[in-house]
Structures are given as structure tokens and as C-alpha cells.
Design a protein around this motif. Structure first.
Motif, PDB file in Angstrom:
ATOM      1  N   LEU A  71       0.826  -1.205   0.000  1.00 46.39           N
ATOM      2  CA  LEU A  71       0.000   0.000   0.000  1.00 46.39           C
ATOM      3  C   LEU A  71       0.864   1.260   0.000  1.00 46.39           C
ATOM      4  CD1 LEU A  71      -2.741  -1.062   2.583  1.00 46.39           C
ATOM      5  CD2 LEU A  71      -3.142  -0.568   0.161  1.00 46.39           C
ATOM      6  N   LEU A  72       1.882   1.275   0.834  1.00 46.22           N
ATOM      7  CA  LEU A  72       2.731   2.469   0.932  1.00 46.22           C
ATOM      8  C   LEU A  72       3.605   2.622  -0.307  1.00 46.22           C
ATOM      9  CD1 LEU A  72       3.711   2.507   4.709  1.00 46.22           C
ATOM     10  CD2 LEU A  72       1.657   3.326   3.559  1.00 46.22           C
ATOM     11  N   TYR A  73       4.053   1.518  -0.877  1.00 43.34           N
ATOM     12  CA  TYR A  73       4.822   1.577  -2.120  1.00 43.34           C
ATOM     13  C   TYR A  73       3.984   2.197  -3.237  1.00 43.34           C
ATOM     14  CZ  TYR A  73       7.468  -0.108  -6.208  1.00 43.34           C
ATOM     15  OH  TYR A  73       8.162  -0.196  -7.402  1.00 43.34           O
ATOM     16  N   LEU A  74       2.747   1.735  -3.377  1.00 47.45           N
ATOM     17  CA  LEU A  74       1.869   2.281  -4.413  1.00 47.45           C
ATOM     18  C   LEU A  74       1.565   3.755  -4.160  1.00 47.45           C
ATOM     19  CD1 LEU A  74      -0.686  -0.668  -4.821  1.00 47.45           C
ATOM     20  CD2 LEU A  74       1.252  -0.108  -6.308  1.00 47.45           C
ATOM     21  N   SER A  75       1.358   4.099  -2.889  1.00 46.98           N
ATOM     22  CA  SER A  75       1.073   5.487  -2.544  1.00 46.98           C
ATOM     23  C   SER A  75       2.217   6.406  -2.957  1.00 46.98           C
ATOM     24  CB  SER A  75       0.823   5.603  -1.035  1.00 46.98           C
ATOM     25  OG  SER A  75       0.603   6.944  -0.660  1.00 46.98           O
ATOM     26  N   ARG A  76       3.439   5.973  -2.705  1.00 44.23           N
ATOM     27  CA  ARG A  76       4.601   6.804  -3.014  1.00 44.23           C
ATOM     28  C   ARG A  76       4.918   6.812  -4.504  1.00 44.23           C
ATOM     29  NH1 ARG A  76       7.053   3.802   2.111  1.00 44.23           N
ATOM     30  NH2 ARG A  76       6.600   5.351   3.722  1.00 44.23           N
ATOM     31  N   LYS A  77       4.869   5.648  -5.118  1.00 43.94           N
ATOM     32  CA  LYS A  77       5.237   5.581  -6.532  1.00 43.94           C
ATOM     33  C   LYS A  77       4.255   6.355  -7.407  1.00 43.94           C
ATOM     34  CE  LYS A  77       6.185   2.672 -10.493  1.00 43.94           C
ATOM     35  NZ  LYS A  77       6.714   1.403 -11.019  1.00 43.94           N
ATOM     36  N   TYR A  78       2.973   6.242  -7.091  1.00 43.51           N
ATOM     37  CA  TYR A  78       1.959   6.862  -7.940  1.00 43.51           C
ATOM     38  C   TYR A  78       1.435   8.181  -7.356  1.00 43.51           C
ATOM     39  CZ  TYR A  78       2.295   2.571 -10.532  1.00 43.51           C
ATOM     40  OH  TYR A  78       2.786   1.519 -11.272  1.00 43.51           O
ATOM     41  N   GLU A  79       2.146   8.690  -6.341  1.00 49.92           N
ATOM     42  CA  GLU A  79       1.845  10.000  -5.768  1.00 49.92           C
ATOM     43  C   GLU A  79       0.345  10.154  -5.480  1.00 49.92           C
ATOM     44  OE1 GLU A  79       3.542  12.851  -8.468  1.00 49.92           O
ATOM     45  OE2 GLU A  79       5.585  12.382  -7.850  1.00 49.92           O
ATOM     46  N   ALA A  80      -0.139   9.245  -4.661  1.00 51.02           N
ATOM     47  CA  ALA A  80      -1.553   9.266  -4.282  1.00 51.02           C
ATOM     48  C   ALA A  80      -1.882  10.565  -3.557  1.00 51.02           C
ATOM     49  CB  ALA A  80      -1.863   8.077  -3.368  1.00 51.02           C
ATOM     50  N   PRO A  81      -3.118  11.033  -3.659  1.00 49.12           N
ATOM     51  CA  PRO A  81      -3.517  12.217  -2.897  1.00 49.12           C
ATOM     52  C   PRO A  81      -3.112  12.085  -1.437  1.00 49.12           C
ATOM     53  CG  PRO A  81      -5.262  11.600  -4.410  1.00 49.12           C
ATOM     54  CD  PRO A  81      -4.226  10.513  -4.502  1.00 49.12           C
ATOM     55  N   ASP A  82      -2.699  13.205  -0.851  1.00 51.36           N
ATOM     56  CA  ASP A  82      -2.045  13.203   0.459  1.00 51.36           C
ATOM     57  C   ASP A  82      -2.870  12.551   1.565  1.00 51.36           C
ATOM     58  OD1 ASP A  82       0.281  14.303   2.119  1.00 51.36           O
ATOM     59  OD2 ASP A  82      -1.460  15.151   3.159  1.00 51.36           O
ATOM     60  N   HIS A  83      -4.200  12.632   1.471  1.00 47.60           N
ATOM     61  CA  HIS A  83      -5.015  12.114   2.568  1.00 47.60           C
ATOM     62  C   HIS A  83      -4.863  10.604   2.752  1.00 47.60           C
ATOM     63  CE1 HIS A  83      -8.097  10.363  -0.126  1.00 47.60           C
ATOM     64  NE2 HIS A  83      -7.918  11.446  -0.870  1.00 47.60           N
ATOM     65  N   TRP A  84      -4.461   9.892   1.692  1.00 48.90           N
ATOM     66  CA  TRP A  84      -4.331   8.441   1.821  1.00 48.90           C
ATOM     67  C   TRP A  84      -3.215   8.061   2.787  1.00 48.90           C
ATOM     68  CZ3 TRP A  84      -8.150   5.492   0.583  1.00 48.90           C
ATOM     69  CH2 TRP A  84      -8.980   5.813  -0.495  1.00 48.90           C
ATOM     70  N   TYR A  85      -2.085   8.768   2.696  1.00 47.37           N
ATOM     71  CA  TYR A  85      -0.960   8.532   3.609  1.00 47.37           C
ATOM     72  C   TYR A  85      -0.260   9.884   3.789  1.00 47.37           C
ATOM     73  CZ  TYR A  85       2.817   6.096   5.999  1.00 47.37           C
ATOM     74  OH  TYR A  85       3.709   5.658   6.952  1.00 47.37           O
ATOM     75  N   PRO A  86      -0.704  10.658   4.770  1.00 48.58           N
ATOM     76  CA  PRO A  86      -0.344  12.084   4.850  1.00 48.58           C
ATOM     77  C   PRO A  86       1.153  12.349   5.023  1.00 48.58           C
ATOM     78  CG  PRO A  86      -2.208  11.556   6.288  1.00 48.58           C
ATOM     79  CD  PRO A  86      -1.645  10.261   5.819  1.00 48.58           C
ATOM     80  N   GLN A  87       1.572  13.499   4.515  1.00 50.64           N
ATOM     81  CA  GLN A  87       2.933  13.973   4.725  1.00 50.64           C
ATOM     82  C   GLN A  87       3.089  14.584   6.117  1.00 50.64           C
ATOM     83  OE1 GLN A  87       5.647  13.754   2.489  1.00 50.64           O
ATOM     84  NE2 GLN A  87       4.218  12.331   1.504  1.00 50.64           N
ATOM     85  N   ASP A  88       2.036  15.178   6.638  1.00 59.12           N
ATOM     86  CA  ASP A  88       2.082  15.759   7.973  1.00 59.12           C
ATOM     87  C   ASP A  88       2.516  14.714   8.998  1.00 59.12           C
ATOM     88  OD1 ASP A  88       1.110  18.018   9.942  1.00 59.12           O
ATOM     89  OD2 ASP A  88       0.217  16.146  10.681  1.00 59.12           O
ATOM     90  N   LEU A  89       3.460  15.067   9.850  1.00 59.66           N
ATOM     91  CA  LEU A  89       4.073  14.113  10.772  1.00 59.66           C
ATOM     92  C   LEU A  89       3.050  13.429  11.674  1.00 59.66           C
ATOM     93  CD1 LEU A  89       6.625  12.845  12.022  1.00 59.66           C
ATOM     94  CD2 LEU A  89       6.723  14.824  13.556  1.00 59.66           C
ATOM     95  N   GLN A  90       2.208  14.204  12.323  1.00 60.45           N
ATOM     96  CA  GLN A  90       1.274  13.621  13.281  1.00 60.45           C
ATOM     97  C   GLN A  90       0.110  12.904  12.595  1.00 60.45           C
ATOM     98  OE1 GLN A  90       0.216  16.569  16.223  1.00 60.45           O
ATOM     99  NE2 GLN A  90       2.300  16.662  17.044  1.00 60.45           N
ATOM    100  N   ALA A  91      -0.354  13.447  11.472  1.00 61.74           N
ATOM    101  CA  ALA A  91      -1.423  12.761  10.731  1.00 61.74           C
ATOM    102  C   ALA A  91      -0.927  11.408  10.220  1.00 61.74           C
ATOM    103  CB  ALA A  91      -1.895  13.633   9.574  1.00 61.74           C
ATOM    104  N   CYS A  92       0.303  11.384   9.735  1.00 64.62           N
ATOM    105  CA  CYS A  92       0.895  10.123   9.267  1.00 64.62           C
ATOM    106  C   CYS A  92       1.063   9.149  10.429  1.00 64.62           C
ATOM    107  CB  CYS A  92       2.242  10.411   8.605  1.00 64.62           C
ATOM    108  SG  CYS A  92       3.047   8.963   7.917  1.00 64.62           S
TER     109      CYS A  92
END
Length: 252
Positions: A71-92
């Protein structure tokens, strides 16, 4: 060769990967691995994933196991919208917190409920002692209470106001246990509706079609029943949570 996903949608972790890949527009080739036919045990599949579990990913010469990692590989490779796996430290961190908690709690309970209530008696013709099922259902109820109190709280989704991969992992687990889990828990029922709306009803139903029709599976043949015998013994025992079928067939 493009990206390949090795999945069986009977598996909750495979459904999470499938929904996510479809939702964010990942171009992939679906390679179906039928768990109940033992295809994950084949030498050919072991070349893709020596752990012999689904889901598995193959991206050129690169292979990857474990559903959360995929899931995280796909999120990063395909630049999924941020809400799926947030960049914000605490949200992530909130998403990570749920993913770290679920695989030894909700996953094992939901897997055992499916096997003890349906797969063992219907598919394998094995009786499950009532006290064993009662213990499993009690543990599931405890996990659902924690899901509501600790993670969902009064938010729309598990990690805040927007859907994330945590919600996909959770909803596919609960659908594994059966739709009855929502009947006495209105907060979870409302959350399920929000997740389904965010994913899209057609995709949600497509991903869960196999598990929702599991009761219609034909009985297993003798050879496969013998192969699954250790799993049967595990699921029928009081210690079943320690060797949940979710661990044997699909990854966390």
C-alpha cells in the motif's frame, strides 16, 4: 512488463490493495492466486514471494510482500492524494498507529470469525465447538470497542476528517467478519457508509463480491482438506488467535 499484483479477493489484505490500486489509478496486471486451491504454495508463486502469501507485487525485477508495504509503495510511486498517507508528521503517525495495532487484534479476530462461522462448517465440513466460536466473538467485540473508542472516536475516518489507507485496511477486515458487525454499532455503520462513498459503491462491491458469496463455495475435495488440516485444527482450538488463518494465507 508492467506492475503485477498477485491477489485473491477472498483475502482481506488483498481487497485493501485492490481497492487502493484501482482508486488511485494504478495501471496493473491482476494475477489471481486462488488460496483455497493452494496456488500460493506452488513453486512458481514462490519465485514471486518466497513467503507464499498474498498479496504480492512485482514491478519489473522488483518484488514486494506484505500488504502494508505494498500500500505504501503504491502510494509513493503513484503520488496518491495526500489524505491516503499524509505527509504531515502527526497525521501520518495516526495512520501508522492503526496499521501497527490492527494486525494482531482486529485482523486475527475477523479472520477467525469467517473461518469458524462459515469456511470450516460450510467449505470444509468441520464442526466448530460452540465455546470456541463464543470466545472468538467475544474477542471480536472487544476489538470493535477499541476501534471505536481509540481510533474512530468522533471523527469521520480513523485518522481524521479524510479517508486514509487505515480505513481501507479496517473496512476490509470488518467485511471479512460479516455485515452483522455493523448492526449493533451505529457509529461503525455510519463510518462504513462514509468509506464506501469515498471509495465508490461499485468498486467497494466489486472488491467484496467473493467474500460476500463465500457461503456458496462448493465443498473442498479430500486432498485439499488434508492439506488444510493443520489450519482446521488451529481454527477449532481455544488458542486459534495465536495462529489465525489470516497469517497463513495472506499477509498483514
Amino acid at each position: 512488463m508492467g506492475l503485477e499484483l498477485y491477489l485473491d479477493l477472498l483475502s482481506q489484505s488483498c481487497r485493501a490493495v485492490y481497492i487502493f490500486a484501482k482508486k488511485i489509478g494504478v495501471p496493473f496486471e491482476l494475477r489471481t492466486v486462488e488460496l483455497l486451491k493452494g496456488q500460493h504454495c506452488s513453486d512458481d508463486f514462490a519465485q514471486v514471494n518466497p513467503l507464499r502469501k498474498v498479496p504480492a507485487l512485482k514491478d519489473g525485477d522488483f518484488t514486494l510482500a506484505e500488504s502494508v508495504a505494498i500500500l505504501l509503495y503504491l502510494s509513493r510511486k503513484y503520488e496518491a492524494p495526500d489524505h491516503w498517507y499524509p505527509q504531515d508528521l502527526q497525521a501520518c503517525a495516526r495512520v501508522d498507529e492503526y496499521l501497527a495495532w490492527q494486525h494482531t487484534t482486529l485482523r486475527s479476530s475477523c479472520s477467525l470469525v469467517l473461518w469458524q462461522k462459515m469456511m470450516l462448517p460450510v467449505f470444509l465440513g468441520e464442526r466448530v465447538p460452540p465455546e470456541t466460536l463464543a470466545s472468538t466473538l467475544a474477542e471480536l467485540d472487544r476489538c470493535l470497542q477499541l476501534l471505536e473508542i481509540k481510533f474512530l472516536k468522533d471523527d469521520d475516518f480513523l485518522a481524521g476528517p479524510c479517508i486514509s489507507v487505515a480505513d481501507l485496511v479496517a473496512i476490509t477486515e470488518l467485511m471479512h467478519a460479516g455485515c452483522h458487525v455493523f448492526k449493533t454499532r451505529p457509529k461503525l455503520a455510519a463510518w462504513r457508509q462514509r468509506v464506501e462513498a469515498a471509495v465508490g459503491e461499485d468498486l467497494f462491491q466489486e472488491a467484496h463480491e467473493v467474500v460476500l458469496k463465500a457461503k456458496d463455495l462448493p465443498p473442498v475435495d479430500t486432498a485439499m482438506k488434508d492439506k488444510l488440516k493443520p489450519l482446521v485444527q488451529c481454527c477449532c482450538s481455544e488458542e486459534g488467535r495465536a495462529c489465525s488463518p489470516g497469517w497463513r494465507l495472506s499477509s498483514k
